[in-house]
Design a protein around this motif. Structure first.
Motif, PDB file in Angstrom:
ATOM      1  N   GLN A 108       0.676  -1.289  -0.260  1.00 36.98           N
ATOM      2  CA  GLN A 108      -0.092  -0.043  -0.042  1.00 36.98           C
ATOM      3  C   GLN A 108       0.896   1.259  -0.020  1.00 36.98           C
ATOM      4  N   SER A 109       2.136   1.188   0.254  1.00 38.29           N
ATOM      5  CA  SER A 109       2.900   2.336   0.150  1.00 38.29           C
ATOM      6  C   SER A 109       3.577   2.855  -1.216  1.00 38.29           C
ATOM      7  N   VAL A 110       3.230   1.672  -2.087  1.00 38.73           N
ATOM      8  CA  VAL A 110       3.712   1.798  -3.656  1.00 38.73           C
ATOM      9  C   VAL A 110       3.047   3.028  -4.196  1.00 38.73           C
ATOM     10  N   PRO A 111       3.731   3.973  -4.926  1.00 36.34           N
ATOM     11  CA  PRO A 111       2.688   5.081  -5.522  1.00 36.34           C
ATOM     12  C   PRO A 111       1.942   4.542  -6.615  1.00 36.34           C
ATOM     13  N   TYR A 112       0.793   4.955  -6.877  1.00 36.84           N
ATOM     14  CA  TYR A 112      -0.303   4.545  -7.718  1.00 36.84           C
ATOM     15  C   TYR A 112       0.357   4.552  -9.251  1.00 36.84           C
ATOM     16  N   GLY A 113       1.155   5.345  -9.404  1.00 37.81           N
ATOM     17  CA  GLY A 113       1.856   5.413 -10.867  1.00 37.81           C
ATOM     18  C   GLY A 113       2.548   4.101 -11.250  1.00 37.81           C
ATOM     19  N   ARG A 114       3.324   3.561 -10.212  1.00 41.56           N
ATOM     20  CA  ARG A 114       3.989   2.269 -10.232  1.00 41.56           C
ATOM     21  C   ARG A 114       3.136   0.976 -10.706  1.00 41.56           C
ATOM     22  N   VAL A 115       2.069   0.990  -9.848  1.00 38.46           N
ATOM     23  CA  VAL A 115       0.922  -0.141  -9.939  1.00 38.46           C
ATOM     24  C   VAL A 115       0.433  -0.031 -11.468  1.00 38.46           C
ATOM     25  N   VAL A 116       0.149   1.395 -11.834  1.00 43.45           N
ATOM     26  CA  VAL A 116      -0.440   1.469 -13.224  1.00 43.45           C
ATOM     27  C   VAL A 116       0.680   1.068 -14.337  1.00 43.45           C
ATOM     28  N   GLU A 117       1.746   1.262 -14.212  1.00 47.05           N
ATOM     29  CA  GLU A 117       2.927   0.751 -14.964  1.00 47.05           C
ATOM     30  C   GLU A 117       2.902  -0.676 -15.291  1.00 47.05           C
ATOM     31  N   ALA A 118       2.767  -1.268 -13.739  1.00 42.90           N
ATOM     32  CA  ALA A 118       2.645  -2.684 -14.070  1.00 42.90           C
ATOM     33  C   ALA A 118       1.471  -3.471 -14.780  1.00 42.90           C
ATOM     34  N   MET A 119       0.265  -2.539 -14.438  1.00 43.48           N
ATOM     35  CA  MET A 119      -0.948  -3.054 -15.223  1.00 43.48           C
ATOM     36  C   MET A 119      -0.558  -2.748 -16.809  1.00 43.48           C
ATOM     37  N   GLY A 120      -0.119  -1.634 -17.332  1.00 40.60           N
ATOM     38  CA  GLY A 120       0.065  -1.535 -18.467  1.00 40.60           C
ATOM     39  C   GLY A 120       1.072  -2.466 -19.033  1.00 40.60           C
ATOM     40  N   LEU A 121       1.896  -2.682 -18.414  1.00 39.82           N
ATOM     41  CA  LEU A 121       2.799  -4.082 -18.919  1.00 39.82           C
ATOM     42  C   LEU A 121       2.142  -5.027 -19.262  1.00 39.82           C
ATOM     43  N   ALA A 122       1.061  -5.370 -18.433  1.00 40.25           N
ATOM     44  CA  ALA A 122       0.440  -6.811 -18.653  1.00 40.25           C
ATOM     45  C   ALA A 122      -0.592  -6.574 -19.781  1.00 40.25           C
ATOM     46  N   GLN A 123      -1.184  -5.409 -19.817  1.00 37.63           N
ATOM     47  CA  GLN A 123      -2.203  -5.166 -20.847  1.00 37.63           C
ATOM     48  C   GLN A 123      -1.522  -5.138 -22.321  1.00 37.63           C
TER      49      GLN A 123
END
Length: 142
Positions: A108-123
């Motif tokens: 939960q301490s990870v910035p939201y942008g880093r999570v979105v980057e991981a999602m973008g890699l998957a998509q």
């Protein structure tokens, strides 16, 4: 009883039953050890997952686990991986089975942008089934 002579009695018969108490004790100790260690073996990476009121997710036949820890490091199936290698592995998995589900665990301490980057890699790799993993909170009593 005569003087100087001890009383003679028959010797005890050998015991024919097996004493199972020590075996039961050992088995109970092993059971307690397995009960205590089983939850610790589910994931080797320690995270502080965000909490939600959702239910438990159902099991899926093809699942990849992507973890973003507190230092923004990436792990695929609990093994460290670079973003370039992750892109290749996800594309390879999507090519084999386009219905592969990606379980995304992020501290939960990870910035939201880093999570979105991981999602973008998957998509980009072709995986459209992305599940977010969070801890459930106990239901509030009313």
């Amino acid at each position: 009883m005569a003087f100087g002579r001890l009383e003679s009695r028959k010797p005890d018969a050998p015991m024919s039953e097996i004493n199972v108490t020590p075996m039961v004790d050992v088995m109970l100790v092993l059971l307690v050890i397995f009960i205590l260690t089983a939850p610790l073996m589910t994931s080797a990476i320690r995270l502080d997952l965000p909490q939600s009121e959702g239910g438990e997710a159902g099991a899926s036949p093809q699942v990849l686990s992507l973890v973003v820890d507190a230092q923004s490091n990436l792990y695929l199936n609990d093994k460290p991986i670079t973003p370039d290698a992750l892109r290749l592995r996800l594309a390879e998995s999507a090519k084999r089975n386009p219905h592969t589900e990606l379980e995304l665990r992020a501290d939960q301490s990870v910035p939201y942008g880093r999570v979105v980057e991981a999602m973008g890699l998957a998509q980009k790799a072709g995986l459209s089934r992305i599940g977010f993993v969070a801890q459930t909170t106990p239901a509030l009593t009313r």
